[in-house]
Design a protein around this motif. Structure first.
Motif, PDB file in Angstrom:
ATOM      1  N   GLY A  65       0.799  -1.228   0.000  1.00  0.00           N
ATOM      2  CA  GLY A  65       0.000   0.000   0.000  1.00  0.00           C
ATOM      3  C   GLY A  65       0.821   1.261   0.000  1.00  0.00           C
ATOM      4  N   HIS A  66       2.039   1.206   0.535  1.00  0.00           N
ATOM      5  CA  HIS A  66       2.815   2.437   0.618  1.00  0.00           C
ATOM      6  C   HIS A  66       3.913   2.527  -0.436  1.00  0.00           C
ATOM      7  CE1 HIS A  66       6.184   4.940   1.965  1.00  0.00           C
ATOM      8  NE2 HIS A  66       5.212   5.794   2.262  1.00  0.00           N
ATOM      9  N   ASP A  67       4.768   1.506  -0.472  1.00  0.00           N
ATOM     10  CA  ASP A  67       5.988   1.627  -1.281  1.00  0.00           C
ATOM     11  C   ASP A  67       5.712   1.657  -2.786  1.00  0.00           C
ATOM     12  OD1 ASP A  67       6.822   1.262   1.279  1.00  0.00           O
ATOM     13  OD2 ASP A  67       8.367  -0.203   0.829  1.00  0.00           O
ATOM     14  N   THR A  68       4.645   0.979  -3.214  1.00  0.00           N
ATOM     15  CA  THR A  68       4.353   0.917  -4.651  1.00  0.00           C
ATOM     16  C   THR A  68       3.974   2.288  -5.202  1.00  0.00           C
ATOM     17  OG1 THR A  68       2.144   0.308  -3.991  1.00  0.00           O
ATOM     18  CG2 THR A  68       3.569  -1.480  -4.741  1.00  0.00           C
ATOM     19  N   ALA A  69       2.896   2.862  -4.647  1.00  0.00           N
ATOM     20  CA  ALA A  69       2.402   4.132  -5.192  1.00  0.00           C
ATOM     21  C   ALA A  69       3.416   5.246  -4.963  1.00  0.00           C
ATOM     22  CB  ALA A  69       1.055   4.477  -4.556  1.00  0.00           C
ATOM     23  N   SER A  70       4.140   5.215  -3.819  1.00  0.00           N
ATOM     24  CA  SER A  70       5.110   6.294  -3.589  1.00  0.00           C
ATOM     25  C   SER A  70       6.274   6.176  -4.571  1.00  0.00           C
ATOM     26  CB  SER A  70       5.591   6.317  -2.135  1.00  0.00           C
ATOM     27  OG  SER A  70       6.416   5.225  -1.883  1.00  0.00           O
ATOM     28  N   SER A  71       6.625   4.937  -4.962  1.00  0.00           N
ATOM     29  CA  SER A  71       7.682   4.765  -5.966  1.00  0.00           C
ATOM     30  C   SER A  71       7.215   5.341  -7.311  1.00  0.00           C
ATOM     31  CB  SER A  71       8.034   3.282  -6.099  1.00  0.00           C
ATOM     32  OG  SER A  71       8.937   3.075  -7.145  1.00  0.00           O
ATOM     33  N   VAL A  72       5.961   5.057  -7.690  1.00  0.00           N
ATOM     34  CA  VAL A  72       5.460   5.589  -8.971  1.00  0.00           C
ATOM     35  C   VAL A  72       5.452   7.122  -8.940  1.00  0.00           C
ATOM     36  CG1 VAL A  72       3.528   5.647 -10.594  1.00  0.00           C
ATOM     37  CG2 VAL A  72       4.043   3.545  -9.372  1.00  0.00           C
ATOM     38  N   CYS A  73       4.954   7.700  -7.831  1.00  0.00           N
ATOM     39  CA  CYS A  73       4.903   9.168  -7.734  1.00  0.00           C
ATOM     40  C   CYS A  73       6.315   9.753  -7.839  1.00  0.00           C
ATOM     41  CB  CYS A  73       4.233   9.601  -6.427  1.00  0.00           C
ATOM     42  SG  CYS A  73       2.478   9.211  -6.405  1.00  0.00           S
TER      43      CYS A  73
END
Ligand code: HEM
Length: 222
Positions: A32-40
């Motif tokens: 939930g955290h590392d995926t979307a923050s990596s994309v952003c």
């Protein structure tokens, strides 16, 4: 007078169940955290480093939506649907810098792939990054080209940042909204440049810029 706490109300789960629950909680936190923050992070990096017309197109699209809103009015689902070019840019970012490098599947039958015999029951690792950079799936795979996602987009199972098949990631629409809301709020306020050109990337296990991607922000003039 209060009665002493009763020990019978405490349920201790067996170790295997506790491990299972801990595994699910960790999976949710990391997923939930590392995926979307990596994309952003990589949206910011690519928009800083790509030719300026890509940022400009995203900016125009987002400003058209921003201008249609009353002061203080929040984005809604319809606004997200209008962010087509921005989503194509985010998709191309996830093609070149996918947060998840792959996942496991189990062979349901014996089969042969490229001369290798795979027995039923074997665990297989499917790779996002090598599929996304395969020239048979994407012409000129190193080129950043958001137009790949126009029309019907890439062939099935060639673009797999969210996996594929029955176990495909089920929160794709939530992740899409998260990324687009981030892009909207950033782009409508700022332009930016990367302070370290071509900063190194390491995998932890998601891609992360080695020095934390320092940028210089330029607020838009009112
Ligand atoms: C851009 C953002 C994201 C990407 C690219 C992504 C990608 C993926 C992928 C590839 C899988 C494995 C699917 C498969 O085996 O085929 C997965 C599973 C999962 N993701 Fe995401 N994810 C993202 C965001 C999130 C968010 C925001 C959450 C939670 C709030 C989340 C929670 C999970 C969970 C719990 C699983 C395991 C599901 C299962 O066991 O079937 N992910 N995700």
């Amino acid at each position: 007078m209060l009665s002493p706490p009763s020990l019978t109300c405490v349920t201790v789960l067996p170790l295997a169940k506790r491990k299972y629950i801990a595994d699910k909680i960790l999976g949710l936190l990391i997923g939930g955290h590392d995926t979307a923050s990596s994309v952003c992070t990589f949206v910011v990096k690519y928009l800083a480093e790509l030719p300026p017309n890509i940022y400009e197109n995203v900016y125009q699209e987002q400003m058209e939506i921003a201008k249609s809103k009353a002061p203080g009015e929040l984005l809604n689902w319809n606004d997200i649907q209008k962010m087509k070019y921005s989503w194509n840019v985010a998709c191309e970012v996830m093609r070149l810098a996918p947060p998840l490098q792959g996942a496991f599947r189990e062979a349901m039958d014996d089969f042969v792939l490229n001369g290798f015999s795979i027995p039923k029951g074997w665990k297989l690792y499917w790779s996002t990054s090598s599929t996304h950079r395969n020239p048979e799936c994407f012409a000129e795979p190193e080129k950043f080209d958001p137009s790949r996602f126009e029309g019907t987009g890439p062939a099935p199972y060639t673009y797999v940042p969210f996996g594929g098949g029955p176990r495909m990631f089920l929160g794709k629409e939530y992740a899409r909204m998260e990324i687009l809301v981030f892009m909207h709020n950033l782009v409508k306020r700022f332009k930016w440049e990367a302070i370290i050109p071509d900063e190194n990337i390491f995998y932890d296990p998601m891609p992360v810029p080695a020095k934390g991607l320092p940028i210089r922000l330029y607020p838009h003039q009112p």
